[in-house]
Design an enzyme around this catalytic site. Structure first.
Site, short mmCIF file in Angstrom:
data_model
loop_
_atom_site.label_atom_id
_atom_site.label_comp_id
_atom_site.label_asym_id
_atom_site.label_seq_id
_atom_site.Cartn_x
_atom_site.Cartn_y
_atom_site.Cartn_z
N ASP A 1 0.96 -1.13 -0.06
CA ASP A 1 -0.05 0.20 -0.09
C ASP A 1 0.84 1.24 -0.09
OD1 ASP A 1 -2.02 1.82 0.01
OD2 ASP A 1 -3.18 0.89 1.74
C1 BGC Z 1 -4.98 3.27 0.02
C2 BGC Z 1 -5.17 2.32 -1.12
C3 BGC Z 1 -4.83 3.21 -2.35
C4 BGC Z 1 -3.65 3.74 -2.35
C5 BGC Z 1 -3.17 4.50 -3.61
C6 BGC Z 1 -3.77 4.05 -0.02
O1 BGC Z 1 -3.76 5.22 0.99
O2 BGC Z 1 -4.94 2.89 1.20
O3 BGC Z 1 -6.26 1.68 -1.12
O4 BGC Z 1 -5.04 2.18 -3.49
O5 BGC Z 1 -3.46 4.84 -1.48
O6 BGC Z 1 -3.99 5.56 -3.86
#
Ligand code: BGC
Length: 757
Positions: free
Chosen positions: A229
Site C-alpha cells: 500500500d
Molecule cells: C490506500 C489504497 C490506495 C493507495 C493509492 C492508499 O492510501 O490505502 O487503497 O490504493 O493509497 O492511492
C-alpha cells in the site's frame, strides 16, 4: 518476452530499482533494455487516473470518469454477475486510458460500523465478500487489465492504520479475514495483491513472510506480483525476502539502495530480488502485450449502467402498509439536500472525478413527476435552521407523500480515520422526526457507507438504503421509489440497534498500536445470532414490492463424507403481483461441536428474477469447506463428524426451510493422550471408547456405580451410575491411581500405550 534473459542483463542496481515505483502511479522503466513504465490507478468503483500533482488521498483532481456504486452498495446486490459486468466496464476504461492495473477491489471485513472505509468494503461476511470480489476481478481481467485485491490483510480499521498491529488468533484469521482473498486468488488469480499498512500479530504485512509467501503463494497459488500500500514499507530488504515485490509509490531511491546493500552484505539473497523482478515484469508485459488503447470508453453508456446497477443494489429496509412504490401521479415532496446533491461516494483514494452526477430531484423532474423540493438541513454547516425546518414541514404538509433524503456527510466517514459514533447528524434526525410528524406518509432514503442508528425508525413508514450508490444514484432512487424498478438488494451487514451492541465494541481501535480481535469469529451476524440479540435489521434482510415463498427443500444425500459434495435445492415462488428478484440464501450450522461455532454461516446464495406466479429452483453445491472450521492443531480445515443444519430463506433471520445432513470426517485428528487427559475426551473419541472398555469397568467399580455386593442400598441410591459418570467425566486418567491404589499405575501405562499407539 524472455523475462529471464532481461533479468540476466540487468545490474543489481537496476533490479533493485525496478522493485519500487517511478512516481506515484508508475512502475519503473529500464530504457536500455526496452522495458517501459506502466501505470496503475485507483479504483475500485471506477477509474481515478491522476496525471499531474499526484496524491493518494483523492485531494487532487483526476481525469473525468464514471463513478459506479461503491462496494458497500454492490455487495447488497448479492449479484456477482452484475459485479462482473461492472468490472468489464472498468477494465475497458483502463484499456482506453492505458492503465495496466486498477487498485482494487478492497475486500476487508467490516468488523465494526465505525471503520471509516467500510463504504469501500463489501461485507461482514467472508463468503459474500469473496464471491463479489472474485466476480469483479474476473470482469476487469477479462479485458486484460490487472486488479490489485487489497488490503491484505486484517485492515479493518483506519485508526492508526499505518502503525497498528491487528492481533488475531489463527482460526479467526482463516475463517473470517482470509477467505475473501483466498477465494479470489484461487478462482480469479488477480494480477496483483496489495498488502495492508498494518502489522499482523506484530509483523508488518509488507514484511510478513507467512502472509505474502507461505499463505498467499505456497498455499493459495498466487502467481502475480505483490505491491505495498502507498507508504506501507518499513524494512524494505526484509520485505523483499518476505515476498513483497513492488514498493509503492517510491522512496526516491533510498529503499532501492537498501536492497543493494543487503545483497552485498549477504543478508538478502539476490535470487529474491530476481524473483521480484520476474513477477513484476511478467505482469508489465502481460499488460503491454494485450494493450488495446483504441478500446472505446463510452461514458454515457457507463452512466446508464451505473444507474441500473445502483437501482439493483438498493435495500428496502421497511415498507409499512406498502407506502412504496409511490404513485406517479401524486404530489410528492423530496426533502433534504441529498435529494439534490446525493452523497454517492466516499472520501480518500477511491474518490472519482465524475463526468456527471444525477440527483433525485433532477431525475424526478426529467421523468415528469410531480415533485417539490425543500433542502431542510445544510450539509456544509451540518445544521437545520428554523426557517428551513418550517419550509420542509410546509412542503411535507402540502404533499401526499414525503421522501427525506438523509445519511452521512463526507466529514462523518472517510478513508484515513474512523467514525466516532454510529449516529446520523442530529440536524437530519430532527428533520426526519418533524417531517414524519407533519405527514404520516414519510419515507427515508439513506446515503451512507456504513450502518447508522435510526432513532426515528418507528415514526417513518418506509426506509430505502441506497448506500453510496455512485454518480447515477439519484436516477436509481427515483426508479425504485416510483416502482420502475422493484428493489432487490439485501443487507451485506447487520444494522445493530446501537453501536454498543456490536461485538467488537469493547476492543475496536485497540490500545495504542495494538488492536486485538477479541470477538474472534463472532463478527456481525455470527455474534448477534449466537446471542439471540435484537438487531435493527439483520444480515441478508431486504424487502420487495412483491412477495416470495420458499418451499420444497431437498438434499442430495442424508449422509456424506467430508470428501463428497452435497447438493441442496429449494423452490422459490413469486407469490405477489409484480416481477421481482429474490435472493435465496443458504446457511450451514453445526449445532453440536467441540469448537465454539456460530449458529449459522452463509455458504450459498442466488439471485433469481421471477415473474408473478413464477417458480424456480435454486441449487447449492456444498463441499468440505461449507462444514469445516479451522483446526489450530492440524493447521487445516476440519469437519467434525456429526449432523449439520441447512437453512434457506431470504435473510439470516428469515429462514423458513430447514434440513440436515450428517457429515463424516475422513481425517483422524492426532491423538496425544496423557495421564492428564480427562475421561470425557477419551470416551467421546470412538477409538478411545473402544480401547477404554476394561479400564472403564475398573474405574466404575472404584467409584461405586458397579457395587454389586458391597454398599448399602442407601449408598447405591446416593450414587447412581449416571452421577458417577457425570462426576467422573472431568477426572484425569491419573485419578485412578489416586483412588484405585498404586497397582493401577501399570494399567494406566498400558492404556496410554494402546490409546496413543
Ligand atoms: C490506500 C489504497 C490506495 C493507495 C493509492 C492508499 O492510501 O490505502 O487503497 O490504493 O493509497 O492511492
Amino acid at each position: 518476452m524472455d523475462i529471464q534473459k532481461l533479468i540476466s542483463q540487468m545490474t543489481l542496481e537496476e533490479k533493485a530499482s525496478l522493485c519500487s515505483g517511478d512516481d506515484f502511479w508508475h512502475t519503473k522503466a529500464v530504457e536500455r533494455l526496452g522495458i517501459p513504465r506502466t501505470m496503475v490507478s485507483d479504483g475500485p468503483h471506477g477509474l481515478r487516473k491522476q496525471d499531474e500533482a499526484a496524491d493518494h488521498l483523492g485531494i487532487n483532481d483526476s481525469i473525468k470518469a464514471v463513478c459506479f456504486p461503491t462496494a458497500s452498495a454492490t455487495a447488497a446486490s448479492f449479484d456477482p454477475d452484475m459485479l462482473q459486468v461492472m468490472g468489464e466496464a472498468i477494465g475497458e476504461s483502463c484499456q482506453h486510458e492505458q492503465v495496466s492495473v486498477v487498485l482494487g477491489p478492497a475486500v476487508n471485513i467490516k468488523r465494526s460500523p465505525l471503520c471509516g472505509r467500510n463504504f469501500e468494503y463489501f461485507s461482514e461476511d467472508p463468503y459474500l465478500a469473496g464471491k463479489m470480489c472474485t466476480a469483479m476481478i474476473q470482469g476487469v481481467q477479462s479485458r486484460n487489465i490487472g486488479t490489485s485485491i487489497k488490503h491484505f490483510a486484517l485492515n479493518s480499521q483506519e485508526h492508526r492504520r499505518m502503525s497498528s498491529s491487528s492481533d488475531c488468533d489463527e482460526r479467526t484469521i482463516r475463517e473470517i479475514y482470509f477467505p475473501a482473498f483466498e477465494m479470489a486468488v484461487k478462482k480469479a488469480q488477480p494480477w496483483t495483491v496489495m498488502c495492508s499498512y498494518n502489522k499482523i500479530n506484530g509483523v508488518y504485512a509488507s514484511e510478513n513472510h507467512w502472509l505474502l509467501t507461505e499463505v498467499l503463494r505456497d498455499e493459495w497459488g498466487f502467481e502475480g506480483y505483490t505491491m505495498s500500500d502507498w507508504g506501507a514499507v518499513s524494512d524494505r530488504a526484509a520485505g523483499v525476502a518476505a515476498g513483497l515485490d513492488l514498493e509503492m509509490p517510491s522512496s526516491g531511491g533510498v529503499n532501492d539502495r537498501k536492497i543493494v546493500e543487503a545483497v552485498k552484505a549477504g543478508t538478502l539473497d539476490e535470487k529474491a530480488v530476481d524473483l521480484a523482478c520476474e513477477r513484476i515484469l511478467k505482469i508489465v508485459f502481460r499488460y503491454l502485450e494485450n494493450a488495446e488503447p483504441a478500446t472505446p470508453w463510452d461514458k454515457e453508456k457507463q452512466h446508464a449502467m451505473a444507474a441500473a446497477i445502483a437501482a439493483d443494489c438498493m435495500v428496502l429496509l421497511k415498507n409499512e402498509g406498502e407506502l412504496l412504490p409511490l404513485d406517479k401521479g401524486a404530489d410528492v415532496a423530496f426533502i433534504g439536500e441529498f435529494a439534490e446533491k446525493p452523497r454517492f461516494q466516499g472520501g480518500g483514494s477511491s474518490h472519482i472525478n465524475c463526468f456527471r452526477t444525477t440527483g433525485a430531484v433532477e431525475a424526478a423532474k426529467a421523468a415528469g413527476l410531480r415533485v417539490t423540493y425543500a433542502p431542510g438541513y445544510s450539509v456544509a454547516e451540518d445544521t437545520l435552521t428554523e426557517e428551513r425546518l418550517a419550509e420542509a414541514v410546509a412542503a411535507a404538509k402540502a404533499a401526499k407523500a414525503v421522501v427525506v433524503f438523509a445519511g452521512l456527510p463526507d466529514s462523518y466517514e472517510s478513508e484515513g480515520y474512523d467514525r466516532k459514533h454510529m449516529r446520523m447528524p442530529e440536524c437530519q434526525n430532527r428533520l426526519i422526526e418533524a417531517v414524519a410528524a407533519a405527514n404520516p406518509n414519510t419515507a427515508v432514503v439513506l446515503h451512507n457507507g456504513s450502518p447508522v442508528e435510526m432513532p426515528w425508525i418507528g415514526k417513518v413508514r418506509a426506509v430505502l438504503e441506497a448506500y453510496l450508490g455512485g454518480q447515477a444514484v439519484g436516477e436509481a432512487a427515483v426508479r425504485v421509489l416510483f416502482g420502475d424498478v422493484n428493489p432487490s438488494g439485501h443487507l451485506p451487514e447487520t444494522f445493530p440497534v446501537k453501536l454498543e451492541d456490536n461485538p467488537s465494541y469493547l476492543f475496536y481501535g485497540g490500545e495504542g498500536n495494538r488492536t486485538e480481535y477479541r470477538e474472534g469469529v463472532f463478527v456481525g451476524y455470527r455474534y448477534y445470532d449466537k446471542k439471540q440479540a435484537e438487531v435493527l435489521f439483520p444480515f441478508g434482510h431486504g424487502l420487495s414490492y412483491t412477495a416470495f415463498e420458499f418451499s420444497n427443500i431437498r438434499v442430495s444425500a442424508e449422509k456424506i463424507k467430508d470428501t463428497d459434495t452435497l447438493t441442496v435445492t429449494a423452490t422459490v415462488t413469486n407469490t405477489g403481483k409484480r416481477a421481482g428478484k429474490a435472493v435465496a440464501q443458504l446457511y450451514v450450522g453445526d449445532p453440536e461441536s467441540t469448537p465454539i461455532r456460530p449458529v449459522r454461516e452463509l455458504k450459498g446464495f442466488e439471485k433469481v428474477a421471477l415473474q408473478p406466479g413464477e417458480s424456480r429452483d435454486v441449487s447449492f453445491t456444498l463441499d468440505k469447506r461449507a462444514f469445516a472450521y479451522w483446526n489450530e492443531e492440524i493447521h487445516d480445515w476440519h469437519v467434525e463428524t456429526g449432523e449439520f443444519t441447512l437453512e434457506i430463506g431470504d435473510s439470516s433471520r428469515n429462514l423458513p426451510l430447514k434440513a440436515s445432513v450428517t457429515v463424516e470426517s475422513t481425517v483422524e485428528l492426532p491423538r496425544h493422550y496423557t495421564a492428564d487427559s480427562i475421561y470425557m475426551d477419551i470416551m467421546k473419541d470412538p477409538k478411545g471408547r473402544e480401547i477404554m472398555g476394561a479400564f472403564m469397568k475398573k474405574t466404575m467399580a472404584i467409584f461405586g456405580a458397579e457395587q454389586e455386593s458391597g454398599g448399602t442400598d442407601a449408598a447405591k441410591e446416593a450414587v447412581t451410575e449416571e452421577m458417577t459418570m457425570a462426576m467422573m467425566q472431568y477426572m484425569p486418567l491419573r485419578g485412578i491411581i489416586s483412588f484405585g491404589g498404586p497397582e493401577t499405575a501399570g494399567e494406566l501405562r498400558n492404556l496410554l500405550e494402546a490409546l496413543n499407539g
